[in-house]
Design an enzyme around this catalytic site. Structure first.
Site, PDB file in Angstrom:
ATOM      1  N   SER A  64       0.623  -1.548  -0.109  1.00  0.00           N
ATOM      2  CA  SER A  64       0.136   0.126  -0.059  1.00  0.00           C
ATOM      3  C   SER A  64       1.294   1.428   0.203  1.00  0.00           C
ATOM      4  CB  SER A  64      -1.004  -0.143   1.372  1.00  0.00           C
ATOM      5  OG  SER A  64      -1.853  -0.861   0.998  1.00  0.00           O
ATOM      6  N   LYS A  67       0.483   3.257  -2.194  1.00  0.00           N
ATOM      7  CA  LYS A  67      -1.044   4.374  -3.275  1.00  0.00           C
ATOM      8  C   LYS A  67      -1.001   5.733  -2.979  1.00  0.00           C
ATOM      9  CE  LYS A  67      -3.012   1.002  -1.706  1.00  0.00           C
ATOM     10  NZ  LYS A  67      -4.163   0.254  -0.217  1.00  0.00           N
ATOM     11  N   TYR A 191      -4.275  -2.062  -9.860  1.00  0.00           N
ATOM     12  CA  TYR A 191      -4.195  -2.177  -8.331  1.00  0.00           C
ATOM     13  C   TYR A 191      -3.280  -4.058  -8.012  1.00  0.00           C
ATOM     14  CZ  TYR A 191      -5.659  -2.842  -3.743  1.00  0.00           C
ATOM     15  OH  TYR A 191      -5.240  -2.206  -2.202  1.00  0.00           O
ATOM     16  N   TYR A 243      -4.290   3.424   8.236  1.00  0.00           N
ATOM     17  CA  TYR A 243      -5.530   2.426   8.444  1.00  0.00           C
ATOM     18  C   TYR A 243      -5.764   3.100   9.748  1.00  0.00           C
ATOM     19  CZ  TYR A 243      -2.939  -0.248   4.915  1.00  0.00           C
ATOM     20  OH  TYR A 243      -2.116  -0.462   3.688  1.00  0.00           O
ATOM     21  N   VAL A 261       1.225  -3.473   3.541  1.00  0.00           N
ATOM     22  CA  VAL A 261       1.389  -5.080   4.525  1.00  0.00           C
ATOM     23  C   VAL A 261       2.282  -5.538   3.925  1.00  0.00           C
ATOM     24  CG1 VAL A 261      -1.003  -4.834   5.477  1.00  0.00           C
ATOM     25  CG2 VAL A 261      -0.005  -6.292   3.082  1.00  0.00           C
TER      26      VAL A 261
END
Length: 308
Positions: A64, A67, A191, A243, A261
């Protein structure tokens, strides 16, 4: 200021010796194989100074953390129109929550939870074939890090595609509300692949430099984004980058950051440095356990928290 090299080396040694390392992600089978004993850290200053410790040159799956860079590309493509398709608020929920998406009529809470990042990926894909969109993302990462060797781990990408049922549910739900423009399989393919980009701490810290220096690459002076956009990306990293552990990270570390992660975290000390840490063991929120502790120590010893 304390000697940066010395501080970074000391933190790396302390982290390697710790027994509390968190748990590696197991829901992506390839990530479950990573050695939890690894730890790396790299700090790249505006003057070109690079301080590294531990496994700073060992490649890992950035997951992530990618992103941050897809958000930057999507904003470059459609500007503030992006915010009609994705919000800017902390989620307070797990990164793959379906309940929140349902309550909010298919509009993801922010671009860093899975649903939001899938919507951002869809923006980059529009007008392109999946291979072209992925090539654009990879070229951007290589350009920012000044390293043409950065690549995608196809084994990790395939592992995610085989097991990404929750992400498929999120994407299909958004598609039903018209948030996604492209075929769900195309958007998810891009993605999964950009999350499977493999980088080292050194490469990742190099790629994040523009966010620490008002949108400019300090080594070339080239403007990647406007100073205003860099500030706003940093703001979303601070409030949403970890998160449902984002508040705890801001409280303890005091820097904008984005976790993955795979155990990586990219952090930004505005006006000072870009920082990448990696330790595969995660906490309950899916953030690197030792990575967060290492960054807390770094900001404490160097006085780099944005809160003074």
């Amino acid at each position: 200021m304390p000697d940066l090299d010395r501080v970074v080396r000391e933190i790396a040694e302390e982290m390697r010796a710790r027994a509390d390392r968190g748990d590696v992600a197991t829901y992506i089978p390839e990530l479950a194989r990573v050695d939890p004993g690894c730890f790396g850290i790299a700090v790249v200053g505006g003057d070109g100074e690079v301080a590294v410790g531990g496994d700073a040159d060992m490649p890992f799956s950035i997951q992530s953390v990618s992103k941050v860079f897809t958000l930057t590309l999507a904003l470059g493509k459609i500007g503030n129109l992006l915010w009609k398709r994705v919000g800017r608020e902390p989620s307070g929920s797990p990164f793959n929550s379906i309940v929140q998406l349902e309550n909010e009529h298919g509009i993801p809470r922010n671009p860093f939870i899975n649903a939001g990042a899938i919507a951002v990926t869809d923006v980059i894909l529009s007008g392109h074939q999946p291979r072209e969109a992925l090539g654009e993302i990879l070229r951007f990462m290589r350009f920012l890090s000044e390293d043409p060797s950065i690549s995608i781990d196809e084994v990790v990408a395939a592992s995610e595609q085989r097991t990404g049922f929750r992400n498929r549910a999120l994407a299909n739900y958004m598609k039903s509300f018209g948030v996604l423009e492209n075929p769900v399989d195309y958007t998810l393919g891009v993605y999964f692949h950009h999350c499977a980009i493999t980088m080292s701490c050194r490469q990742l810290a190099m790629a994040g430099r523009f966010l620490a220096h008002n949108g400019r690459n300090p080594s070339t002076g080239f403007s990647v984004v406007s100073p205003e956009r860099a500030r706003r990306i940093n703001a979303i990293m601070l409030t949403c980058g970890h998160y449902d552990g984002s508040g705890e990270f801001a409280y303890r570390v005091g820097l904008p950051g984005k976790s993955g992660v795979g155990g990586g975290i990219l952090a930004v000390a505005p006006g000072r440095a870009s920082i990448a840490v990696w330790s595969p063991g995660l906490d309950a929120s899916g953030n690197s356990h030792l990575g967060r502790i290492a960054l807390e120590e770094l900001t404490r010893r160097l006085g780099w928290s944005i809160f003074g």
